[in-house]
Design an enzyme around this catalytic site. Structure first.
Site, PDB file in Angstrom:
ATOM      1  N   ASN A   1      -1.178 -10.275  -1.176  1.00 22.17           N
ATOM      2  CA  ASN A   1      -1.530 -10.746  -2.514  1.00 22.17           C
ATOM      3  C   ASN A   1      -0.700 -11.996  -2.766  1.00 22.17           C
ATOM      4  OD1 ASN A   1      -1.407 -11.268  -5.342  1.00 22.17           O
ATOM      5  ND2 ASN A   1      -2.110  -9.192  -5.775  1.00 22.17           N
TER       6      ASN A   1
ATOM      7  N   GLU B   1      -5.929 -12.094  -5.052  1.00 19.81           N
ATOM      8  CA  GLU B   1      -5.552 -12.977  -6.156  1.00 19.81           C
ATOM      9  C   GLU B   1      -5.489 -14.436  -5.713  1.00 19.81           C
ATOM     10  OE1 GLU B   1      -3.410 -11.831  -9.881  1.00 19.81           O
ATOM     11  OE2 GLU B   1      -2.189 -10.718  -8.432  1.00 19.81           O
TER      12      GLU B   1
ATOM     13  N   ASP C   1      -4.341  -4.936  -2.138  1.00 17.63           N
ATOM     14  CA  ASP C   1      -3.515  -4.544  -3.275  1.00 17.63           C
ATOM     15  C   ASP C   1      -4.263  -3.442  -4.020  1.00 17.63           C
ATOM     16  OD1 ASP C   1      -2.084  -4.222  -5.582  1.00 17.63           O
ATOM     17  OD2 ASP C   1      -2.171  -6.320  -6.208  1.00 17.63           O
TER      18      ASP C   1
ATOM     19  N   ASN D   1      -2.937  -1.459  -6.303  1.00 14.61           N
ATOM     20  CA  ASN D   1      -2.391  -1.179  -7.630  1.00 14.61           C
ATOM     21  C   ASN D   1      -2.239   0.325  -7.859  1.00 14.61           C
ATOM     22  OD1 ASN D   1      -1.608  -3.494  -9.199  1.00 14.61           O
ATOM     23  ND2 ASN D   1      -3.751  -4.150  -9.159  1.00 14.61           N
TER      24      ASN D   1
ATOM     25  N   ASP E   1       0.635  -2.040  -1.821  1.00 10.22           N
ATOM     26  CA  ASP E   1      -0.259  -2.730  -0.884  1.00 10.22           C
ATOM     27  C   ASP E   1      -0.415  -1.845   0.350  1.00 10.22           C
ATOM     28  OD1 ASP E   1      -0.394  -5.712  -2.092  1.00 10.22           O
ATOM     29  OD2 ASP E   1       1.620  -4.878  -2.344  1.00 10.22           O
TER      30      ASP E   1
ATOM     31  N   ASP F   1       4.913 -12.405  -5.930  1.00 10.61           N
ATOM     32  CA  ASP F   1       5.591 -11.177  -6.328  1.00 10.61           C
ATOM     33  C   ASP F   1       5.285 -10.035  -5.356  1.00 10.61           C
ATOM     34  OD1 ASP F   1       2.975 -11.226  -7.204  1.00 10.61           O
ATOM     35  OD2 ASP F   1       3.413 -10.725  -9.288  1.00 10.61           O
ATOM     36  N   HIS F   2       4.329 -10.237  -4.446  1.00 12.71           N
ATOM     37  CA  HIS F   2       4.050  -9.313  -3.354  1.00 12.71           C
ATOM     38  C   HIS F   2       4.554  -9.924  -2.045  1.00 12.71           C
ATOM     39  CE1 HIS F   2       0.864  -6.759  -5.408  1.00 12.71           C
ATOM     40  NE2 HIS F   2       0.974  -7.774  -6.242  1.00 12.71           N
TER      41      HIS F   2
END
Length: 259
Positions: A7, A34, A149, A151, A220, A249-250
């Protein structure tokens, strides 16, 4: 065959970071989430110059998924079946033509917050559609994987501070139950099949010094069909990528398949 999921939190923000990581890690296939770009604006030449075939399913400013592959791709499809009204770009499929062809499904599962509410309802409905698609692919008895991802924090050990996530859409009982239902179709979760160490995460918030304190979560994931799991040789998290300049941030997660 080395396959990674990453991501990137915006292709414009990661236009230096992502090519550098590709040059160093050398994945045969990279599933991106993303990308936050329409298809026409995605900087495909940067990756084509590195030998990657580029397939995107994007939208303006939000979401968006992509596949980069050094191996030929066949039968590329975009969008998760089951809801013709869903306009969010979160899913892409293709068959990677290696020594053993592998169907790859790149996904960016909805976050679902705040709960309760329509965003959480959409998350659970999306997971039901993913379950249906997984059933269809399982019936082919051919190697395939669903990665990206999710989530979803599968279990408390996948969060540094599980108590902070109890009411979050990523860890609510309904979310975890939907994830387990998916797993119970016969998937192998690649990372846990190869790693049982605590403190292994793939996401750290930009705020409150989360990275420095390793206050992360693991969201992930690679889910492998039985035929794909038979090919699994390794699965690792490129944690050091979070400490580099201009990080997402990943961080990337990758598997190695004997394919």
């Amino acid at each position: 065959m080395k396959i990674a999921t990453f991501n990137i939190n915006g292709i414009k923000a990661r236009i230096e970071t992502l090519p550098r990581w590709l040059d160093e890690a050398q994945p045969d296939v990279a599933l991106l989430q993303e990308i936050k770009s329409v298809d026409e604006a995605f900087p495909r030449e940067v990756f084509e110059d590195r030998g990657y075939q580029v397939e995107t399913h994007g939208m303006k400013s939000f979401n968006g998924v992509a596949i980069l592959s050094k191996l030929p791709l066949e039968d590329v499809t975009r969008g998760l079946p089951g809801d013709d009204t869903d306009e969010q770009a979160r899913y892409i499929e293709a068959t990677v033509m290696g020594d053993t062809p592998v169907r790859v499904c790149g996904l960016y599962l909805p976050n679902g917050n705040p709960t309760p509410g329509p965003k959480y309802d959409y998350k659970l409905a999306w997971m039901e559609r993913l379950y249906t698609r997984a059933q269809e692919l399982m019936a082919t008895e051919e190697p395939f994987l669903m990665a990206g991802d999710y989530n979803i924090i599968p279990q408390d050990e996948d969060a540094a501070k599980p108590e902070d996530w109890q009411e979050d859409a990523l860890a609510r009982p309904e979310s975890r139950a939907a994830y387990r239902r998916l797993l119970n179709l016969g998937f192998t979760e690649a990372f846990r099949a190869r790693n049982q160490m605590p403190g292994m995460y793939s996401f750290w918030d930009y705020q409150a010094g989360a990275w420095n304190r390793n206050n992360g979560i693991r969201i992930d994931h690679f889910l492998l069909s039985p035929q794909c799991a038979d090919l699994l040789q390794d699965c690792q998290i490129d944690k050091e990528e979070r400490g580099r300049s201009k990080p997402s941030d990943h961080v990337p997660v990758w598997i190695d398949l004997a394919a």
